[in-house]
Design an enzyme around this catalytic site. Structure first.
Site, PDB file in Angstrom:
ATOM      1  N   ASP A 203     -10.258   6.579  -6.288  1.00 30.16           N
ATOM      2  CA  ASP A 203     -10.522   5.398  -5.458  1.00 30.16           C
ATOM      3  C   ASP A 203     -11.961   5.502  -4.982  1.00 30.16           C
ATOM      4  OD1 ASP A 203     -10.140   3.120  -3.602  1.00 30.16           O
ATOM      5  OD2 ASP A 203      -8.024   3.450  -4.065  1.00 30.16           O
ATOM      6  N   HIS A 277     -11.754  -0.553  -6.824  1.00 29.81           N
ATOM      7  CA  HIS A 277     -11.481   0.757  -6.213  1.00 29.81           C
ATOM      8  C   HIS A 277     -12.143   1.875  -7.030  1.00 29.81           C
ATOM      9  CE1 HIS A 277      -8.620  -0.590  -3.117  1.00 29.81           C
ATOM     10  NE2 HIS A 277      -8.234  -1.489  -3.998  1.00 29.81           N
ATOM     11  N   GLU A 344      -6.712  -5.692  -6.284  1.00 27.64           N
ATOM     12  CA  GLU A 344      -7.749  -6.082  -5.316  1.00 27.64           C
ATOM     13  C   GLU A 344      -9.157  -6.106  -5.904  1.00 27.64           C
ATOM     14  OE1 GLU A 344      -5.945  -4.824  -1.087  1.00 27.64           O
ATOM     15  OE2 GLU A 344      -6.637  -3.104  -2.237  1.00 27.64           O
ATOM     16  N   GLU A 483      -5.575   6.668   3.790  1.00 26.54           N
ATOM     17  CA  GLU A 483      -6.802   6.467   4.570  1.00 26.54           C
ATOM     18  C   GLU A 483      -6.666   7.136   5.937  1.00 26.54           C
ATOM     19  OE1 GLU A 483      -5.273   4.098   2.859  1.00 26.54           O
ATOM     20  OE2 GLU A 483      -6.647   2.518   2.187  1.00 26.54           O
TER      21      GLU A 483
END
Ligand code: ACM
Ligand code: ZN
Length: 631
Positions: A203, A277, A344, A483
């Protein structure tokens, strides 16, 4: 209260033989998660004591038998003896022509006073039968009754899973977890009969897998500047600041993880997230994004402008790099799938990039959704030449799905429904039921994160929406994005007990689902988890505070609990309530003039079971405006 006493009495008595009182007091000596297809409890017990033997059929893998002997020894202090003599034995048997119901992963466990017999059509079933036997042991057997006989309740159990894909995803990019930590996670998953560990290996915040032909992916891409504190608010890297935080798995490390997982009947599904990502990749090899700007690996800061983390999919070098990456991965991972991410992607750079525009013209693509679809289809062909199938997040539907792709549905179930209707296989992991990084209880009492996915949300969800043919739903996953998970203990806290709920959703028959019974069994499991040093959350015992708008533009607060039968005590006077404070009666509460905080606690049978939770008036007011799922 009386019930609690009986349950404690039952637990103590169950450690000794021949007490029928045990059954009278606690008619369920058996507390299993996930709930099996069928359990018939019988009178009497199998007494586990030194000298009990183990007899394994020849076709049962030695590592499986050894694993069981080791686990039994660590749970009970008793080492099972080989050979099959002795008064009592545990026997393991692969059935030549089995019960059709059992399928590839099913098993039966028969506990009689003289024998525990585990039967299955495959070694995986034997392993799940072993997990069930371990869970039949009295909780805390090894510590509570050193050297005493341990009673395993007599029973006939028949069990097989509802779904063949029962997964958890661990994001090892946002925070790196060591090989030993990943192996501990595998052990914890295996207890609850999960069979797939999806590793999110890349990522913006780190590349985690050695690719021998592209050494900078790990010499550069695995490292970022060190930051501690509140994710997304970190300071970007300073000029010349060394990148010291991170790590990666060598291919040898990964082979060991794969083997460790295989011995526990878990498949490792690797994910490399492209085309977005991808900052760790872009930071390692210059020129792979449309802007071709240089970057360093993101250390957990929010970009003030648009993330330039998307690959230039008009650039042939990108495909050459991906070919190298997937060639090495295909050789390394036995899993039939490789996960390419696909989520995304901001497509704005592609609209102005000359290379992307040229690609669109050459391939007769009319918009950037079709360009993304071109990329995913090309990935599918690339993987196919290496003997692998493509799986990706539900954005891979945009612009047209690759012909044989499997879809992992995360933005709700809609993507999964669309894919299943088009005849594609689907793994369900809708965020509002399956995202283990979201809040699991009252946010004022939790480490900061976002969204909301309560234990009951996970427990009551069903992966097969009406109108969809179940045959396309391979199963589902819980996903732990990291995260805001900077250490392993917190990874456990976020995973359990929602991971227990999802294990039952994916394994047990839908008809067996029962929330109150699950909570009862979960509490039994907590005793085992304490003993085995597995952290879990008790957030389901905290009060839920829901602010409701009132006609006078003010708001009131409705209190409730997920676990039934709890009492809630509250105060607005900035002290810590106990059972002598006002008890919540169901009438919504209004902040008195001048009050700034609402503080609550839950009790059961006269004892505190939840945390003291303090919510600020301004935070509750914000929630009224932002709605239920936004915190
Ligand atoms: C995802 O949560 N972006 C798959
Ligand atoms: Zn481009």
């Amino acid at each position: 209260m009386q019930k609690t006493v009986f349950r404690i009495l039952a637990l103590v008595l169950s450690l000794f033989p021949g007490h029928d009182l045990v059954r009278a007091a606690d008619s369920t000596r058996i507390h299993l998660i996930p709930q099996p297809v069928s359990v018939t409890e019988k009178t009497g017990s199998f007494l586990l004591e030194p000298g009990v033997t183990i007899v394994a059929g020849k076709n049962i893998p030695v590592p499986t038998v050894n694993w069981f002997i080791t686990r039994m020894a660590s749970e009970t202090g008793i080492t099972l003896q080989g050979g099959g003599g002795g008064k009592r034995r545990i026997s393991l048997q692969i059935l030549a022509s089995g019960d059709q119901d059992l399928g590839k992963e099913g098993y039966t466990v028969s506990v009689k006073p003289s024998e525990i017999r585990i039967s299955a059509t495959n070694a995986a079933g034997i392993f799940y039968g072993m997990q069930t036997v371990l869970e039949l042991l009295p909780a805390g057997a090894g510590t509570m009754v050193q050297k005493a006989k341990i009673a395993v309740p007599c029973a006939e159990i028949k069990d097989y899973p509802r779904f063949g894909w029962r997964g958890l995803m661990l994001d090892v990019s946002r925070h790196f977890f060591t090989k030993a930590e990943v192996e501990k996670y595998i052990d914890e998953m295996a207890r609850y009969k999960y069979n797939t560990l999806h590793l999110h290996l890349s990522d913006d915040q780190g590349w985690r897998l050695e690719i021998k032909s592209l050494p900078e992916l790990t010499s550069v891409g695995a490292w970022r500047v060190a930051r501690t504190g509140r994710w997304a608010e970190f300071m970007p890297a300073l000029a010349n600041e060394p990148a010291t935080d991170g790590g990666f798995y060598t291919q040898d490390d990964m082979r060991e993880i794969i083997r460790y997982a295989q011995d526990r009947y878990i498949t490792i599904l690797p994910e490399i997230d492209v085309p977005a990502h991808s900052l760790a990749l872009i930071a390692s090899y210059r020129g792979l994004s449309c802007t071709q700007l240089p970057y360093s690996v993101n250390a957990g800061y929010r970009n003030p402008t648009r993330d330039d983390n998307v690959l230039c999919i008009g650039n042939d070098s990108v495909y050459m790099m991906l070919d190298k990456i997937f060639t090495e991965m295909a050789a390394l991972f036995p899993c039939e799938y490789i996960h390419i991410g696909g989520d995304e992607a901001y497509k704005g750079f592609w609209t102005t990039c000359p290379k992307c525009q040229r690609r669109m013209t050459e391939e007769h693509l009319t918009n950037v959704d079709e360009l993304q679809s071109y990329f995913v289809k090309r990935m599918e062909k690339m993987l196919k030449t290496k003997g692998k199938k493509l799986i990706g997040w539900d954005e891979i539907l945009e612009g047209g799905l690759a012909p044989e792709a499997t879809v992992m549905s995360w933005r709700g179930m809609k993507g999964g429904v669309t894919a299943a209707r088009a005849g594609h296989e689907v793994v369900m992991s809708p965020w509002d039921f399956c995202y283990l990084d979201l809040y699991q209880g009252e946010p004022s009492a939790e480490p900061p994160t976002y969204g909301m996915c309560r234990l009951k949300d996970s427990y009551t969800y069903d992966p097969v929406p009406d109108s969809v043919d179940e045959k396309y739903i391979l199963g589902g996953q819980g996903n732990l994005w990291t995260e805001r998970v900077p250490n392993y203990r917190h990874a456990e806290y976020m995973t359990w007990p929602r991971g227990l709920a999802l294990a039952e959703v994916y394994w047990s028959p839908k008809s067996a689902r029962n929330w109150d019974d699950f909570i009862y069994r979960m509490e039994k499991e907590f005793v085992r988890m304490d003993k085995d040093d597995i952290k879990y959350s008790r957030s389901a015992y905290n009060a839920i505070l829901i602010p409701k708008r009132e006609a006078d533009r003010n708001f009131s607060v409705v209190l409730s609990t997920e676990v039934k039968g709890l009492d809630i005590y509250y105060t607005f006077d900035n002290t810590n309530p106990d059972a002598f404070y006002p008890k919540y009666t169901g009438q919504p509460l209004k902040f008195p003039v001048g009050a700034t905080d609402l503080t609550v606690i839950t009790y059961r049978d006269g004892h505190p079971v939840g945390q003291i939770v303090t919510a600020k008036k301004e935070d509750l007011a914000r929630r009224v405006n932002e709605g239920h799922h936004v915190y």
